[in-house]
Write an enzyme that holds these catalytic residues in place. Structure first.
Site, PDB file in Angstrom:
ATOM      1  N   LYS A   1     -12.538  -2.273 -86.060  1.00 47.85           N
ATOM      2  CA  LYS A   1     -12.087  -1.850 -87.087  1.00 47.85           C
ATOM      3  C   LYS A   1     -12.767  -1.337 -88.522  1.00 47.85           C
ATOM      4  CE  LYS A   1      -9.465  -5.560 -87.785  1.00 47.85           C
ATOM      5  NZ  LYS A   1     -10.157  -6.352 -86.658  1.00 47.85           N
TER       6      LYS A   1
ATOM      7  N   ARG B   1      -1.723  -8.877 -91.553  1.00 44.11           N
ATOM      8  CA  ARG B   1      -2.236  -9.778 -90.122  1.00 44.11           C
ATOM      9  C   ARG B   1      -0.973 -10.710 -89.910  1.00 44.11           C
ATOM     10  NH1 ARG B   1      -7.894  -9.921 -90.812  1.00 44.11           N
ATOM     11  NH2 ARG B   1      -9.223 -11.009 -89.504  1.00 44.11           N
TER      12      ARG B   1
ATOM     13  N   ARG C   1     -22.661  -9.578 -83.727  1.00 45.23           N
ATOM     14  CA  ARG C   1     -22.354  -8.748 -85.320  1.00 45.23           C
ATOM     15  C   ARG C   1     -23.365  -9.549 -86.108  1.00 45.23           C
ATOM     16  NH1 ARG C   1     -16.700  -7.862 -87.478  1.00 45.23           N
ATOM     17  NH2 ARG C   1     -16.574 -10.280 -87.031  1.00 45.23           N
TER      18      ARG C   1
ATOM     19  N   ARG D   1     -22.217 -13.840 -90.066  1.00 42.94           N
ATOM     20  CA  ARG D   1     -21.298 -14.465 -90.777  1.00 42.94           C
ATOM     21  C   ARG D   1     -20.976 -15.984 -90.343  1.00 42.94           C
ATOM     22  NH1 ARG D   1     -16.312  -9.901 -90.393  1.00 42.94           N
ATOM     23  NH2 ARG D   1     -15.267 -11.935 -90.324  1.00 42.94           N
TER      24      ARG D   1
ATOM     25  N   ARG E   1     -10.385 -17.873 -83.891  1.00 37.36           N
ATOM     26  CA  ARG E   1     -10.036 -16.529 -84.505  1.00 37.36           C
ATOM     27  C   ARG E   1      -9.171 -15.835 -83.610  1.00 37.36           C
ATOM     28  NH1 ARG E   1     -15.099 -14.149 -86.725  1.00 37.36           N
ATOM     29  NH2 ARG E   1     -13.867 -12.490 -87.517  1.00 37.36           N
TER      30      ARG E   1
END
Ligand code: ADP
Ligand code: AMP
Length: 218
Positions: free
Chosen positions: A13, A86, A125, A158, A169
């Site tokens: 996204k 969300r 990431r 992160r 998640r």
């Protein structure tokens, strides 16, 4: 113009939003980025959000809705929403807020992808803490190992991109967020499903094609 980008964590996204805002001159509103900046500034909201974010759970709706209403206002309603809504409660409140402003969602893009691909994307990431640029250890490497191409800052992982939190998640996505697609479907809204397992450029081409076709009839 208001565009909503839906999809699980790691679907791409943020990556696609950066390209969309450049082409269509919109403001990128990422609820996750706003929360991280609130945390970095040590605000009350940031402190309240920390525990939820670090455990892979959702920050309570009322906090997020208040934060995003302010953000949408500051973007004068010309934005791409990334990571919001969300929950079904957030989606309903977004509709209310936009109708108060005599606006509506112009496009809902849903990045569809299997969980088995997401884990690798998220754990690989790497993010720039200064400018928010996003890289990947395998598929999108910076020019100099470990440093941001744009501002030369040291890239970080992160804390919620570590494997244990990633599992939670993804669970949170299936339990609470996937229903947002159904919410819009039940209201008869058009949802553009895009195969997000394709390469970054291929996904961008599909997204642009959809948005261009909408822009042509506006
Ligand atoms: P999200 O905002 O949905 O959580 P990101 O845009 O941050 O996802 O992407 C998650 C990771 O996957 C990043 O490291 C990014 O570089 C990488 N990525 C994004 N889209 C693709 C893609 N289509 N193919 C391969 N890797 C991708
Ligand atoms: P993201 O950067 O979109 O992956 O979001 C990181 C984390 O911020 C999520 O795991 C949640 O804890 C929190 N968060 C971001 N957006 C929302 C939202 N719309 N509702 C609730 N929590 C959110």
């Amino acid at each position: 113009m208001v565009i909503v980008l839906l999809g699980p964590p790691g679907a791409g996204k943020g990556t696609q939003c950066k390209r969309i805002v450049e082409k269509y001159k919109l403001v990128h509103l990422s609820s996750g980025d706003i929360l991280r900046s609130q945390r970095a500034s040590g605000t009350e909201l940031g402190k309240k959000a920390a525990e939820f974010m670090d455990s892979g759970r959702l920050v309570p709706d009322h906090l997020i809705i208040e934060m995003m209403v302010i953000a949408i206002e500051s973007a004068a309603g010309n934005c791409v929403l990334d990571g919001f809504p969300r929950t079904v409660v957030q989606a309903a409140e977004l509709d209310n807020e936009l109708s108060r402003k005599k606006k509506k969602i112009d496009a809902i893009i849903n990045l569809v992808i299997d969980d088995s691909i997401l884990e690798k994307r998220i754990t690989g990431r790497r993010s720039c803490p200064a400018c928010g640029a996003v890289y990947h250890v395998d598929t999108l490497k910076p020019k100099v190992d470990g440093l941001c191409d744009k501002c030369s800052q040291k890239l970080v992982q992160r804390t919620d991109d570590k494997p244990k939190v990633v599992k939670q998640r993804l669970e949170t996505y299936h339990q609470q967020t996937a229903a947002v697609v159904g919410f819009y479907g039940d209201k008869g809204r058009q949802i553009f499903d895009i195969d997000a397992a394709k390469s970054i450029d291929e996904v961008t081409a599909l997204v642009f094609k959809k948005l261009d076709s909408l822009a042509a009839v506006r």
